[in-house]
Design an enzyme around this catalytic site. Structure first.
Site, mmCIF file in Angstrom:
data_model
loop_
_atom_site.group_PDB
_atom_site.id
_atom_site.type_symbol
_atom_site.label_atom_id
_atom_site.label_comp_id
_atom_site.label_asym_id
_atom_site.label_seq_id
_atom_site.Cartn_x
_atom_site.Cartn_y
_atom_site.Cartn_z
ATOM 1 N N GLU A 7 6.897 -25.701 -18.136
ATOM 2 C CA GLU A 7 5.677 -24.883 -18.069
ATOM 3 C C GLU A 7 4.540 -25.514 -18.875
ATOM 4 O O GLU A 7 4.722 -25.822 -20.061
ATOM 5 C CB GLU A 7 5.998 -23.477 -18.615
ATOM 6 C CG GLU A 7 4.843 -22.504 -18.468
ATOM 7 C CD GLU A 7 5.187 -21.090 -18.942
ATOM 8 O OE1 GLU A 7 6.376 -20.786 -19.132
ATOM 9 O OE2 GLU A 7 4.246 -20.312 -19.126
ATOM 10 N N LYS A 54 9.159 -13.122 -24.003
ATOM 11 C CA LYS A 54 9.220 -14.292 -23.108
ATOM 12 C C LYS A 54 8.443 -15.443 -23.758
ATOM 13 O O LYS A 54 8.876 -16.601 -23.733
ATOM 14 C CB LYS A 54 8.633 -13.941 -21.728
ATOM 15 C CG LYS A 54 8.908 -14.983 -20.643
ATOM 16 C CD LYS A 54 7.928 -16.137 -20.639
ATOM 17 C CE LYS A 54 8.222 -17.124 -19.509
ATOM 18 N NZ LYS A 54 7.325 -18.288 -19.550
ATOM 19 N N ASP A 105 22.871 -24.376 -25.757
ATOM 20 C CA ASP A 105 23.093 -23.437 -24.647
ATOM 21 C C ASP A 105 22.037 -22.330 -24.708
ATOM 22 O O ASP A 105 22.184 -21.355 -25.443
ATOM 23 C CB ASP A 105 24.522 -22.868 -24.789
ATOM 24 C CG ASP A 105 24.895 -21.935 -23.664
ATOM 25 O OD1 ASP A 105 24.004 -21.387 -22.998
ATOM 26 O OD2 ASP A 105 26.110 -21.728 -23.467
ATOM 27 N N HIS A 131 -4.474 -21.841 -20.214
ATOM 28 C CA HIS A 131 -3.298 -22.104 -19.405
ATOM 29 C C HIS A 131 -3.680 -22.790 -18.091
ATOM 30 O O HIS A 131 -3.054 -23.762 -17.683
ATOM 31 C CB HIS A 131 -2.583 -20.786 -19.118
ATOM 32 C CG HIS A 131 -1.277 -20.955 -18.435
ATOM 33 N ND1 HIS A 131 -0.138 -21.324 -19.118
ATOM 34 C CD2 HIS A 131 -0.917 -20.834 -17.141
ATOM 35 C CE1 HIS A 131 0.855 -21.412 -18.270
ATOM 36 N NE2 HIS A 131 0.418 -21.121 -17.063
#
Ligand code: NAD
Length: 427
Positions: free
Chosen positions: A78, A266, A282, A379
């Site tokens: 991202e 998030k 992981d 962004h």
């Protein structure tokens, strides 16, 4: 040695690695970062391998964590994530950067007894057998004890399945805490759970069900804190104190509303996962643990906290981090090994503190953008490069297409294709 490297983003990837020489990057052997994982190594890691799959590996610069300069590798697809944490790390340096602490590497394992007839009696039998179980646990991971790890404690729990409208089922769970030292620890915990199970069945006369770790690693918390002077938060249009107040207000929204908290967290995980992937950890385990922990009071909450204290913005994070610097794919993946070398960490707790700091930095960056210009301005500028490439721009054309997309504030692939067509027609 400073992680503050002005103009780093303008360099070619090879020049960036050379600029990091002070951090131990081998300048004449860039192969771990260039060629990555071989097909042969991949074939040893998972099943039915047909290929390997690459993702961008960037480095976040400017970090000062517990008084040490850190350059942090991040693997993420991202745009904006690496830039955002680097910007925040730069902003908070003059206030001392990040301070962290991490619990010992205590992981939880469970041995479940199913459909227990007399839960109180089963709990009592297990409690009586704890010295024997402790003795058995001692022989399972002898090397771990030499490294300072090993069994920490036992707990016996009565758990009930009592969903309305269904037949009730009582279960008893033997829960243990294992110090897994510098490993993530899942395999070690699972091995111990399976080894203890026959004795658990024998002493209780009940049927053993599952024998596995819990990813709710709430005995293995990492914390990071940061203090930000309002002056550092000032924007072209807004006074720094106003920005600090808006960030604290955005945090209160996340505390109050799970719809907001999910997106807030998030952002936190954008930072945490990217470092976890870069260091061979992981990330699904970390994700499940983080979200279960976020809901521990029965309401899904933000993993961080932001408030104004004595005229400054105070930010903190507390999150379970089941993270290792040994085991799993760490020895097999050359880029993982190189990334751990770049970080210069000596063990799992040190790495966990860095990961927590990056999660907090990412969240602060997102809240600052949201509370001021909105997230899209920065962004979409980064995303424009991906849009240009999607529309077919060659590397040498990307900058020109991106500039035009930003100028017109139209980031659609159709617009990028049109810009590219005009650019090529103009020669
Ligand atoms: P592992 O099985 O590779 O064990 C760690 C190894 O490192 C051990 O052999 C240990 O002896 C060795 N070691 C060397 N130096 C050490 C040190 N300083 N401290 C501790 N150990 C040291 O790995 P693991 O950490 O037990 O398990 C991690 C793997 O398990 C991950 O790949 C994860 O994806 C996977 N896994 C996860 C889950 C889950 O999260 N639910 C379930 C199953 C498997």
């Amino acid at each position: 040695m400073s992680s503050r490297i002005p103009g780093f983003y303008k360099l070619h990837p090879d020049e960036r690695l050379r600029a990091l020489e002070a951090f131990g990057v081998v300048t004449d052997d860039l192969s771990p970062w260039r060629s990555g994982l071989s097909l042969e190594a991949a074939d040893l890691m998972v099943e039915n391998v047909v290929s390997t799959f690459s993702l961008p590996c960037g480095v976040a610069v400017n970090f000062l964590i517990d008084g040490r300069e850190r350059v942090v590798p991040m693997v993420v697809e991202e745009p904006s994530v690496v830039a955002a944490v680097s910007n925040v790390a730069r902003l908070v340096r003059k206030d001392g950067g990040f301070r962290t602490s991490s619990d010992p590497s205590h992981m939880i394992g469970q041995v479940q007894l199913m459909a227990v007839r007399d839960p109180a009696d089963t709990v009592a039998r297990l409690q009586e057998a704890l010295p024997r179980l402790r003795e058995e646990a001692r022989g399972v991971h002898p090397r771990l004890e030499e490294r300072g790890g090993g069994l920490v404690s036992f707990e016996v729990r009565h758990v009930a399945y009592d969903e309305p409208g269904h037949v009730r089922e009582d279960m008893v769970v033997l829960q243990f805490v294992l110090d897994v030292a510098d490993a993530m620890g899942a395999n070690m915990v699972n091995t111990l759970a399976e080894r203890l199970a026959p004795t658990v069945a024998e002493v209780t006369g009940e049927q053993v069900g599952l024998r596995i770790l819990s990813n709710l690693a709430d005995r293995r918390l990492s914390r990071a804190r940061v203090t930000v002077s309002p002056a550092s938060l000032q924007t072209e249009d807004l006074d720094g104190m106003e920005v600090a107040e808006r960030i604290a207000a955005a945090w209160r929204f996340a505390w109050a509303d799970p719809y907001r908290a999910a997106t807030h967290n998030k952002g936190v995980m954008n930072g945490i996962d990217a470092v976890a992937v870069a260091t061979g950890n992981d990330w699904r385990a970390i994700e499940s643990g983080a979200h279960a922990f976020a809901a521990r009071d029965g309401h899904y909450r933000p993993l961080t906290r932001f408030e104004l204290v004595d005229g400054k913005l105070e930010g903190s994070i507390e999150v379970p981090l089941q993270i290792g610097t040994v085991g799993g794919p760490i020895r097999v993946h050359p880029t993982v090994k190189a990334n751990l070398g770049l970080l210069g960490v000596t063990g799992a707790r040190e790495l966990s503190g860095i990961v927590a700091a990056v999660g907090l930095a990412q969240n602060l960056g997102a809240l600052k953008a949201l509370a001021t210009d909105g997230i899209q301005a920065g962004h979409m500028r980064m995303h424009a490069r991906t849009v240009a490439a999607t529309a077919g721009a060659e590397p040498h054309e990307v900058a020109a297409v991106t500039r035009e997309l930003c100028r017109k504030h139209d980031f659609s692939v159709e617009h990028a294709a049109e810009v590219l067509r005009r650019l090529r027609a103009a020669g």
